[in-house]
Write a protein that holds these residues in place. Structure first.
Motif, mmCIF file in Angstrom:
data_model
loop_
_atom_site.group_PDB
_atom_site.id
_atom_site.type_symbol
_atom_site.label_atom_id
_atom_site.label_comp_id
_atom_site.label_asym_id
_atom_site.label_seq_id
_atom_site.Cartn_x
_atom_site.Cartn_y
_atom_site.Cartn_z
ATOM 1 N N PHE A 76 0.858 -1.243 -0.086
ATOM 2 C CA PHE A 76 -0.151 -0.062 0.089
ATOM 3 C C PHE A 76 0.945 1.270 0.065
ATOM 4 O O PHE A 76 0.427 2.093 -0.746
ATOM 5 C CB PHE A 76 -0.880 0.027 1.088
ATOM 6 N N LEU A 77 1.822 1.228 0.721
ATOM 7 C CA LEU A 77 2.801 2.543 0.832
ATOM 8 C C LEU A 77 3.561 2.590 -0.407
ATOM 9 O O LEU A 77 3.612 3.969 -1.097
ATOM 10 C CB LEU A 77 4.002 2.199 1.766
ATOM 11 N N ALA A 78 3.785 1.579 -1.215
ATOM 12 C CA ALA A 78 4.431 1.470 -2.813
ATOM 13 C C ALA A 78 3.348 2.199 -3.531
ATOM 14 O O ALA A 78 3.600 3.197 -4.349
ATOM 15 C CB ALA A 78 4.868 0.501 -3.149
ATOM 16 N N THR A 79 2.169 1.688 -3.454
ATOM 17 C CA THR A 79 1.010 2.110 -4.339
ATOM 18 C C THR A 79 0.794 3.731 -4.044
ATOM 19 O O THR A 79 0.530 4.597 -4.983
ATOM 20 C CB THR A 79 -0.253 1.267 -4.072
ATOM 21 N N LEU A 90 -8.383 -4.160 -3.120
ATOM 22 C CA LEU A 90 -8.804 -3.441 -2.646
ATOM 23 C C LEU A 90 -8.044 -2.030 -3.396
ATOM 24 O O LEU A 90 -8.743 -0.952 -3.448
ATOM 25 C CB LEU A 90 -8.291 -3.056 -1.137
ATOM 26 N N VAL A 91 -6.745 -2.136 -3.673
ATOM 27 C CA VAL A 91 -6.229 -1.097 -4.844
ATOM 28 C C VAL A 91 -6.952 -1.142 -6.025
ATOM 29 O O VAL A 91 -7.186 0.025 -6.516
ATOM 30 C CB VAL A 91 -4.665 -1.694 -4.894
ATOM 31 N N MET A 142 -5.579 1.971 3.419
ATOM 32 C CA MET A 142 -4.384 1.753 4.439
ATOM 33 C C MET A 142 -5.076 1.883 5.847
ATOM 34 O O MET A 142 -4.373 1.062 6.855
ATOM 35 C CB MET A 142 -3.633 2.770 4.268
ATOM 36 N N ALA A 143 -5.847 2.704 6.286
ATOM 37 C CA ALA A 143 -6.655 2.570 7.510
ATOM 38 C C ALA A 143 -7.234 1.367 7.906
ATOM 39 O O ALA A 143 -7.342 0.827 9.042
ATOM 40 C CB ALA A 143 -7.586 4.005 7.610
ATOM 41 N N ARG A 190 -4.479 -1.148 8.797
ATOM 42 C CA ARG A 190 -4.015 -0.921 10.493
ATOM 43 C C ARG A 190 -4.948 -1.342 11.318
ATOM 44 O O ARG A 190 -4.732 -1.848 12.139
ATOM 45 C CB ARG A 190 -3.649 0.605 10.319
ATOM 46 N N PHE A 191 -6.456 -1.127 10.908
ATOM 47 C CA PHE A 191 -7.373 -1.484 11.974
ATOM 48 C C PHE A 191 -7.272 -3.053 12.032
ATOM 49 O O PHE A 191 -7.461 -3.481 13.005
ATOM 50 C CB PHE A 191 -8.737 -1.080 11.311
ATOM 51 N N VAL A 192 -7.264 -3.740 11.000
ATOM 52 C CA VAL A 192 -7.101 -5.173 11.013
ATOM 53 C C VAL A 192 -5.896 -5.594 11.745
ATOM 54 O O VAL A 192 -5.863 -6.564 12.494
ATOM 55 C CB VAL A 192 -7.266 -6.084 9.518
ATOM 56 N N ALA A 193 -4.747 -4.911 11.481
ATOM 57 C CA ALA A 193 -3.473 -5.297 12.263
ATOM 58 C C ALA A 193 -3.543 -5.164 13.801
ATOM 59 O O ALA A 193 -2.969 -5.977 14.348
ATOM 60 C CB ALA A 193 -2.412 -4.585 11.463
#
Length: 125
Positions: free
Chosen positions: A4-7, A86-87, A60-61, A64-67
């Motif tokens: 996700f950060l790369a995208t 998702l992307v 991405m939120a 992080r919620f799942v993590a």
């Protein structure tokens, strides 16, 4: 997370690349105008990549919620297929949004040769 950060970084690079080339061209040629077609194209890509940024931040939120809330089920829940989906969904939604926003401008009636005295076109606030 790194996918996700790369995208997101790719979307940010594309987002800034929508206005910088026209600005540099205007500086080089000492011209301060943009055509109506160029304005529509620039607005389409500006809204596209701006919306994609927003949707990627939402994805991405969720990641992080799942993590945080389900750490033991994270690898099962956020598998590579779901991440890619998702992307892809965020890309499709932003394409449809920017297409809808840009097509509404085509309905406006202007003369054929309209030049706007700026390097960037934006919606009225």
């Amino acid at each position: 997370m790194y996918f996700f950060l790369a995208t997101l970084s790719f979307a940010d690079i594309c987002f800034t690349s929508t206005t910088i080339p026209k600005m540099l061209w205007n500086i080089q040629t000492q011209s301060q105008v943009i055509t109506y077609a160029g304005c529509l194209t620039q607005m389409y890509f500006f809204i596209l990549f701006g919306g994609w940024d927003d949707f990627l931040l939402t994805v991405m939120a969720y990641d992080r919620f799942v993590a945080i809330c389900h750490p033991l089920h994270y690898m099962v829940t956020m598998n590579p297929r779901l991440c890619g989906l998702l992307v892809l969904v965020s890309w499709v939604i932003s394409v449809l949004n920017s297409l809808l926003q840009s097509l509404t401008l085509l309905r406006l009636s202007f003369r054929a040769n309209v030049e706007i005295p700026h390097f960037f076109c934006e919606f009225n606030q």
